[in-house]
Design a protein around this motif. Structure first.
Motif, short mmCIF file in Angstrom:
data_model
loop_
_atom_site.label_atom_id
_atom_site.label_comp_id
_atom_site.label_asym_id
_atom_site.label_seq_id
_atom_site.Cartn_x
_atom_site.Cartn_y
_atom_site.Cartn_z
N UNK A 1 -37.41 1.48 22.23
CA UNK A 1 -36.23 2.22 22.67
C UNK A 1 -35.14 1.28 23.15
N UNK A 2 -35.55 0.21 23.84
CA UNK A 2 -34.58 -0.77 24.33
C UNK A 2 -33.86 -1.45 23.18
N UNK A 3 -34.59 -1.80 22.12
CA UNK A 3 -33.99 -2.45 20.95
C UNK A 3 -32.95 -1.56 20.29
N UNK A 4 -33.26 -0.28 20.17
CA UNK A 4 -32.33 0.65 19.52
C UNK A 4 -31.00 0.70 20.27
N UNK A 5 -31.06 0.73 21.61
CA UNK A 5 -29.84 0.82 22.40
C UNK A 5 -29.07 -0.50 22.45
N UNK A 6 -29.77 -1.63 22.55
CA UNK A 6 -29.07 -2.91 22.64
C UNK A 6 -28.38 -3.23 21.32
N UNK A 7 -28.97 -2.78 20.19
CA UNK A 7 -28.31 -2.98 18.90
C UNK A 7 -27.00 -2.18 18.84
N UNK A 8 -27.01 -0.97 19.38
CA UNK A 8 -25.78 -0.19 19.44
C UNK A 8 -24.73 -0.88 20.30
N UNK A 9 -25.18 -1.46 21.42
CA UNK A 9 -24.25 -2.16 22.32
C UNK A 9 -23.63 -3.36 21.62
N UNK A 10 -24.45 -4.15 20.91
CA UNK A 10 -23.93 -5.32 20.19
C UNK A 10 -22.89 -4.89 19.17
N UNK A 11 -23.17 -3.83 18.43
CA UNK A 11 -22.25 -3.35 17.41
C UNK A 11 -20.90 -2.96 18.01
N UNK A 12 -20.93 -2.31 19.17
CA UNK A 12 -19.69 -1.88 19.83
C UNK A 12 -18.91 -3.08 20.34
N UNK A 13 -19.58 -4.02 21.02
CA UNK A 13 -18.87 -5.19 21.55
C UNK A 13 -18.34 -6.08 20.43
N UNK B 1 -31.37 -10.89 22.22
CA UNK B 1 -32.37 -11.91 21.90
C UNK B 1 -33.58 -11.83 22.83
N UNK B 2 -33.32 -11.56 24.11
CA UNK B 2 -34.41 -11.45 25.08
C UNK B 2 -35.35 -10.31 24.72
N UNK C 1 -43.32 -6.56 18.85
CA UNK C 1 -43.35 -7.31 17.58
C UNK C 1 -42.23 -8.35 17.62
N UNK C 2 -42.43 -9.48 18.28
CA UNK C 2 -41.36 -10.46 18.49
C UNK C 2 -40.76 -10.97 17.17
N UNK C 3 -39.46 -11.25 17.22
CA UNK C 3 -38.76 -11.77 16.04
C UNK C 3 -37.98 -13.02 16.46
N UNK C 4 -38.65 -14.17 16.54
CA UNK C 4 -37.99 -15.39 17.03
C UNK C 4 -36.84 -15.86 16.15
N UNK C 5 -36.92 -15.66 14.85
CA UNK C 5 -35.84 -16.11 13.97
C UNK C 5 -34.55 -15.35 14.25
N UNK C 6 -34.66 -14.03 14.37
CA UNK C 6 -33.47 -13.22 14.67
C UNK C 6 -32.94 -13.55 16.06
N UNK C 7 -33.84 -13.76 17.01
CA UNK C 7 -33.41 -14.11 18.37
C UNK C 7 -32.68 -15.45 18.39
N UNK C 8 -33.20 -16.42 17.63
CA UNK C 8 -32.56 -17.73 17.58
C UNK C 8 -31.15 -17.63 16.99
N UNK D 1 -29.13 -15.09 17.09
CA UNK D 1 -28.26 -14.48 18.10
C UNK D 1 -27.87 -15.48 19.18
N UNK D 2 -28.83 -16.28 19.63
CA UNK D 2 -28.57 -17.25 20.68
C UNK D 2 -27.64 -18.36 20.20
N UNK D 3 -27.75 -18.74 18.93
CA UNK D 3 -26.84 -19.74 18.38
C UNK D 3 -25.41 -19.22 18.33
N UNK D 4 -25.27 -17.95 17.97
CA UNK D 4 -23.94 -17.33 17.99
C UNK D 4 -23.38 -17.31 19.41
N UNK D 5 -24.22 -16.96 20.38
CA UNK D 5 -23.79 -16.91 21.78
C UNK D 5 -23.37 -18.28 22.27
N UNK D 6 -24.19 -19.30 21.97
CA UNK D 6 -23.91 -20.64 22.42
C UNK D 6 -22.58 -21.14 21.89
#
Length: 312
Positions: free
Chosen positions: A257-269, A286-287, A294-301, A303-308
């Motif tokens: 449920x958290x993933x579904x909402x945070x994806x919506x937030x990213x899309x809006x921002x 990413x967190x 079901x962790x997804x380290x590649x996708x998280x990485x 996102x973090x590279x974009x943030x950095x």
């Protein structure tokens, strides 16, 4: 208020600042077309309608229908605008210098609105510079000024939101909750419609409750924030509501449920121009990705590279 600002322009400016549509401002006993005519300067409201509009816009009648700014104030407003731009661009020290000098040239009674805006800018600069105790003192003073001057709910909620944030950063979570809950209760008692300022305060309070470990209250407020954000149709407010709700769900272990909402937030921002906020919400995404079932380290990485890149 600006020079030669008409009543219609003033109503439109305050309505937009409150995050209200013409339909929302009109409810329950005016029509959206009448509000449109008012803003176009094609209707003159009665005293009764003026009082209703002032209440819904969160200001007193004298502020809504008050005199326009004097020409000699325009130069001071330009200086204020430049200081606000400097603060938004991250140069809080320069903004603070300008605002402090500007305050010394103002009269708290003769230039009431300008003086309030300058004091608010000074408090925001202090918070930005990390001088949180001094910032909290200034925000408390502004909160009292809102009451004595009869300022609208938008001003009051914005001040309390900043105050709540300062107390949170100072570690005084109980006081942060107290000032925020009191302000929200006052807004509810006055039957005020939801505004962007109301949602920003609600989002800050959700963060405080989450940090304090009161996830039940945080979850309730997060659901409330999403419902209200959808009503006022403000994309930034809705993004913040999704972000905060996702954080609460993540702390509760409800990662899907958290993933579904945070994806919506990213899309809006991603639709806006606030790179810092977008980087922060990507960090949150990413967190959740890394700590989900079901962790997804590649996708998280990625996102973090974009943030950095953005934060650098």
């Amino acid at each position: 208020m600006t020079e030669n600002e008409s009543l219609g322009s003033r109503i439109r400016r305050l309505r937009r600042a409150a995050g209200l549509s013409q339909e929302a401002l009109a409810r329950p006993n005016l029509s959206p077309s009448y509000v449109s005519l008012l803003e176009a300067g094609k209707r003159i409201p009665s005293d009764e309608v003026m009082a209703q509009l002032a209440e819904r816009l969160g200001c007193d009648v004298t502020y809504l229908s008050g005199p326009i700014a004097k020409p000699d104030v325009i130069g001071l407003e330009v200086e204020l605008h430049h200081a606000q731009l400097a603060l938004r661009n991250g140069d809080a020290a320069a903004a603070l210098t300008t605002l402090t000098e500007l305050r010394d040239r103002l009269s708290a009674t003769e230039h009431r609105d300008l003086f309030f805006a300058v004091e608010l800018g000074i408090a925001q600069c202090l918070e930005h510079e990390g001088d949180l105790e001094e910032a909290a003192t200034h925000f408390e003073s502004l909160r009292r000024l809102c009451t004595t001057e009869g300022r609208g709910a938008v001003d009051q909620l914005s001040i309390v939101m900043s105050l709540c944030r300062c107390y949170r950063e100072l570690g005084n979570l109980s006081h942060a909750v107290e000032v925020a809950e009191d302000a929200l209760a006052e807004a509810e008692a006055a039957d005020l419609p939801p505004t962007v300022a109301h949602l920003e305060l609600l989002s800050t309070l959700i963060g405080v409750y989450s940090e304090r470990g009161d996830l039940h209250r945080a979850d309730f407020l997060a659901s409330q924030a999403i419902s209200q954000a959808e009503i006022i149709a403000d994309r930034r407010a809705l993004g913040g509501a999704y972000w905060n709700a996702s954080a609460v769900l993540h702390r509760q272990g409800r990662s899907n449920e958290a993933l579904a909402l945070i994806r919506k937030a990213v899309a809006i921002y991603a639709e806006g121009d606030d790179e810092r906020a977008l980087a922060r919400v990507r960090n949150a995404h990413a967190t959740v990705l890394m700590q989900s079932e079901d962790p997804n380290p590649d996708a998280a990485k990625a996102l973090l590279e974009q943030s950095a890149a953005a934060l650098r």
